[in-house]
Design a protein around this motif. Structure first.
Motif, PDB file in Angstrom:
ATOM      1  N   ALA A  49       0.833  -1.211   0.000  1.00  0.00           N
ATOM      2  CA  ALA A  49       0.000   0.000   0.000  1.00  0.00           C
ATOM      3  C   ALA A  49       0.864   1.256   0.000  1.00  0.00           C
ATOM      4  O   ALA A  49       0.626   2.205  -0.758  1.00  0.00           O
ATOM      5  N   ILE A  50       1.886   1.278   0.854  1.00  0.00           N
ATOM      6  CA  ILE A  50       2.762   2.449   0.958  1.00  0.00           C
ATOM      7  C   ILE A  50       3.539   2.666  -0.341  1.00  0.00           C
ATOM      8  O   ILE A  50       3.600   3.785  -0.875  1.00  0.00           O
ATOM      9  N   MET A  51       4.120   1.593  -0.877  1.00  0.00           N
ATOM     10  CA  MET A  51       4.941   1.732  -2.077  1.00  0.00           C
ATOM     11  C   MET A  51       4.097   2.038  -3.311  1.00  0.00           C
ATOM     12  O   MET A  51       4.552   2.739  -4.224  1.00  0.00           O
ATOM     13  N   ASN A  52       2.871   1.525  -3.364  1.00  0.00           N
ATOM     14  CA  ASN A  52       1.968   1.893  -4.454  1.00  0.00           C
ATOM     15  C   ASN A  52       1.638   3.379  -4.409  1.00  0.00           C
ATOM     16  O   ASN A  52       1.578   4.045  -5.446  1.00  0.00           O
ATOM     17  N   LEU A  53       1.417   3.887  -3.205  1.00  0.00           N
ATOM     18  CA  LEU A  53       1.122   5.306  -3.044  1.00  0.00           C
ATOM     19  C   LEU A  53       2.286   6.164  -3.532  1.00  0.00           C
ATOM     20  O   LEU A  53       2.099   7.123  -4.298  1.00  0.00           O
ATOM     21  N   VAL A  54       3.500   5.796  -3.137  1.00  0.00           N
ATOM     22  CA  VAL A  54       4.685   6.547  -3.553  1.00  0.00           C
ATOM     23  C   VAL A  54       4.848   6.482  -5.078  1.00  0.00           C
ATOM     24  O   VAL A  54       5.086   7.502  -5.740  1.00  0.00           O
ATOM     25  N   GLY A  55       4.700   5.275  -5.635  1.00  0.00           N
ATOM     26  CA  GLY A  55       4.841   5.118  -7.079  1.00  0.00           C
ATOM     27  C   GLY A  55       3.808   5.899  -7.857  1.00  0.00           C
ATOM     28  O   GLY A  55       4.113   6.523  -8.886  1.00  0.00           O
ATOM     29  N   ALA A  56       2.583   5.897  -7.366  1.00  0.00           N
ATOM     30  CA  ALA A  56       1.492   6.579  -8.071  1.00  0.00           C
ATOM     31  C   ALA A  56       1.684   8.090  -8.102  1.00  0.00           C
ATOM     32  O   ALA A  56       1.231   8.761  -9.036  1.00  0.00           O
ATOM     33  N   LEU A  57       2.350   8.629  -7.097  1.00  0.00           N
ATOM     34  CA  LEU A  57       2.558  10.076  -7.028  1.00  0.00           C
ATOM     35  C   LEU A  57       3.792  10.538  -7.805  1.00  0.00           C
ATOM     36  O   LEU A  57       4.031  11.740  -7.934  1.00  0.00           O
ATOM     37  N   THR A  58       4.559   9.595  -8.331  1.00  0.00           N
ATOM     38  CA  THR A  58       5.856   9.928  -8.913  1.00  0.00           C
ATOM     39  C   THR A  58       5.818  10.238 -10.403  1.00  0.00           C
ATOM     40  O   THR A  58       6.600  11.052 -10.895  1.00  0.00           O
ATOM     41  N   PHE A  59       4.915   9.587 -11.156  1.00  0.00           N
ATOM     42  CA  PHE A  59       4.899   9.721 -12.614  1.00  0.00           C
ATOM     43  C   PHE A  59       3.500  10.068 -13.134  1.00  0.00           C
ATOM     44  O   PHE A  59       2.500   9.788 -12.480  1.00  0.00           O
ATOM     45  N   THR A  60       3.446  10.655 -14.354  1.00  0.00           N
ATOM     46  CA  THR A  60       2.152  10.938 -14.992  1.00  0.00           C
ATOM     47  C   THR A  60       2.141  10.607 -16.491  1.00  0.00           C
ATOM     48  O   THR A  60       1.121  10.793 -17.143  1.00  0.00           O
ATOM     49  N   GLY A  61       3.254  10.140 -17.032  1.00  0.00           N
ATOM     50  CA  GLY A  61       3.332   9.886 -18.478  1.00  0.00           C
ATOM     51  C   GLY A  61       2.306   8.892 -18.979  1.00  0.00           C
ATOM     52  O   GLY A  61       1.691   9.075 -20.037  1.00  0.00           O
ATOM     53  N   VAL A  62       2.097   7.817 -18.228  1.00  0.00           N
ATOM     54  CA  VAL A  62       1.128   6.792 -18.632  1.00  0.00           C
ATOM     55  C   VAL A  62      -0.284   7.370 -18.627  1.00  0.00           C
ATOM     56  O   VAL A  62      -1.108   7.044 -19.486  1.00  0.00           O
ATOM     57  N   ALA A  63      -0.571   8.250 -17.664  1.00  0.00           N
ATOM     58  CA  ALA A  63      -1.901   8.883 -17.580  1.00  0.00           C
ATOM     59  C   ALA A  63      -2.208   9.654 -18.867  1.00  0.00           C
ATOM     60  O   ALA A  63      -3.319   9.593 -19.398  1.00  0.00           O
ATOM     61  N   LYS A  64      -1.221  10.375 -19.377  1.00  0.00           N
ATOM     62  CA  LYS A  64      -1.426  11.146 -20.606  1.00  0.00           C
ATOM     63  C   LYS A  64      -1.634  10.214 -21.796  1.00  0.00           C
ATOM     64  O   LYS A  64      -2.409  10.526 -22.710  1.00  0.00           O
ATOM     65  N   THR A  65      -0.956   9.078 -21.804  1.00  0.00           N
ATOM     66  CA  THR A  65      -1.142   8.103 -22.886  1.00  0.00           C
ATOM     67  C   THR A  65      -2.563   7.560 -22.878  1.00  0.00           C
ATOM     68  O   THR A  65      -3.241   7.523 -23.912  1.00  0.00           O
ATOM     69  N   VAL A  66      -3.037   7.147 -21.703  1.00  0.00           N
ATOM     70  CA  VAL A  66      -4.397   6.610 -21.584  1.00  0.00           C
ATOM     71  C   VAL A  66      -5.422   7.688 -21.906  1.00  0.00           C
ATOM     72  O   VAL A  66      -6.431   7.432 -22.588  1.00  0.00           O
ATOM     73  N   GLY A  67      -5.160   8.920 -21.459  1.00  0.00           N
ATOM     74  CA  GLY A  67      -6.112  10.004 -21.663  1.00  0.00           C
ATOM     75  C   GLY A  67      -6.215  10.496 -23.090  1.00  0.00           C
ATOM     76  O   GLY A  67      -7.226  11.097 -23.473  1.00  0.00           O
ATOM     77  N   GLY A  68      -5.186  10.258 -23.910  1.00  0.00           N
ATOM     78  CA  GLY A  68      -5.216  10.838 -25.242  1.00  0.00           C
ATOM     79  C   GLY A  68      -5.023   9.921 -26.422  1.00  0.00           C
ATOM     80  O   GLY A  68      -5.313  10.310 -27.558  1.00  0.00           O
ATOM     81  N   LYS A  69      -4.545   8.683 -26.188  1.00  0.00           N
ATOM     82  CA  LYS A  69      -4.206   7.832 -27.335  1.00  0.00           C
ATOM     83  C   LYS A  69      -5.361   6.984 -27.849  1.00  0.00           C
ATOM     84  O   LYS A  69      -5.348   6.551 -28.993  1.00  0.00           O
ATOM     85  N   VAL A  70      -6.350   6.705 -27.015  1.00  0.00           N
ATOM     86  CA  VAL A  70      -7.490   5.897 -27.482  1.00  0.00           C
ATOM     87  C   VAL A  70      -8.431   6.752 -28.327  1.00  0.00           C
ATOM     88  O   VAL A  70      -8.918   6.321 -29.379  1.00  0.00           O
TER      89      VAL A  70
END
Length: 332
Positions: A49-70
């Motif tokens: 849970a802790i490491m997922n939280l840290v990882g989720a707050l670290t990057f956003t590149g994949v979010a932009k791919t999902v939000g714009g490539k489909v």
């Protein structure tokens, strides 16, 4: 329905999906360390849970791919309703596969649902097939890469440590598994939580609340917390399948599985591509088992899992199309 109201519903649905993803997919990240008794279950879940939280707050590149490539959220009529319908379908499929203990892909479910909902709303022409195919290629090739990396890593471990006493070897790799469980949970957070961030951002653009696919901080934080909370609940059915029903784990094979899948997942995050952590982790485990001996893998379980992977995309596309049709009849 007013746009503000539908956005609130979308955020609730998206965070529900992320919460489910937490106990559905994150179970994969800690199943091996629990199976080999490297970590007690409650401690493993807290670490994840802790490491997922840290990882989720670290990057956003994949979010932009999902939000714009489909699809382009700025050019889809009733885009917010499209997102809501997609989330309902993805949540339904995730709950179904969780109930039966099948480690299917939340990534496939979300991408398939979004595509199916877009097609139902605006036709095939509204889908950005070049971007869609790029995402599907990443989802297909990442398990093959994970299998290969797992096979190579386990082969190297057997070659380097083959003469060591089994007792000493197990105790050392059991300690290393604490580290790899943390690394794998972090890598999971860097990729999986971003998919929810991307879908919320897609809805914000479609609803006219912002003009770019930049992820607002409140979206990052809420998605990260939802996944961490879901992780803290624990997905025991998935843990049992991944930890006991693919291969028989020893600390060395658990370490090899963890580090191999973490390498592939984090590599995908760095190139901003969404991958299925379920596929990657399960495939790495199969590769590790095959390196020991081909018969070490319980291929009947593997076949059931692969079947679920194959059908997830078309099933969720159909579910999302039905979901959007119902939404359209009720609200539009």
């Amino acid at each position: 329905m007013e746009q503000h109201a539908i956005i609130i519903i979308i955020v609730i649905l998206a965070l529900t999906f992320d919460f489910i993803n937490g106990f559905h997919d994150t179970a994969n990240a800690i199943a091996t360390s629990i199976s080999t008794k490297a970590l007690p279950p409650k401690m493993a879940i807290a670490l994840a849970a802790i490491m997922n939280l840290v990882g989720a707050l670290t990057f956003t590149g994949v979010a932009k791919t999902v939000g714009g490539k489909v699809a382009d959220p700025m050019h889809i009529q009733h885009g917010t309703y499209v997102v809501a319908a997609a989330l309902v379908a993805a949540i339904a499929w995730n709950l179904f596969t969780w109930y039966y203990g099948i480690p299917s892909s939340s990534s496939h479910a979300l991408i398939g649902s979004l595509a199916g909902s877009v097609i139902a709303a605006a036709g095939f022409g509204a889908v950005n097939f070049a971007g869609f195919v790029t995402i599907i290629e990443a989802l297909i090739f990442s398990p093959l890469l994970a299998f290969t990396v797992g096979y190579v890593v386990m082969t190297l471990i057997r070659y380097i440590f083959g003469s060591f006493s089994p007792h000493k070897l197990n105790s050392r790799f059991r300690l290393l598994q604490i580290l790899t469980a943390a690394i794998q949970s972090f890598s999971h957070g860097t990729n999986d939580a971003q998919k929810t961030m991307g879908i919320i951002t897609f809805a914000l653009v479609a609803g006219g609340f912002q003009s770019t696919l930049d992820v607002p901080y409140w979206v990052k934080l809420s998605a990260a917390l939802a996944m961490a909370f879901g992780t803290s609940i624990g997905g025991w059915k998935i843990i049992k399948t991944v930890g006991t029903k693919i291969i028989k784990f020893e600390p060395a094979s658990g370490f090899a599985s963890d580090i191999s899948s973490a390498i592939v997942i984090f590599g995908a995050t760095l190139i901003k591509m969404p991958v299925s952590t379920t596929h990657v982790i399960s495939s790495a485990i199969m590769g590790v088992g095959s390196a020991k001996r081909f018969s070490a893998v319980k291929w009947d379980t593997a076949i059931t899992m692969v079947t679920a992977w194959v059908i997830t995309l078309p099933v969720t596309m159909v579910l999302a199309a039905i979901s959007f049709t119902l939404v359209k009849l009720i609200f539009l």
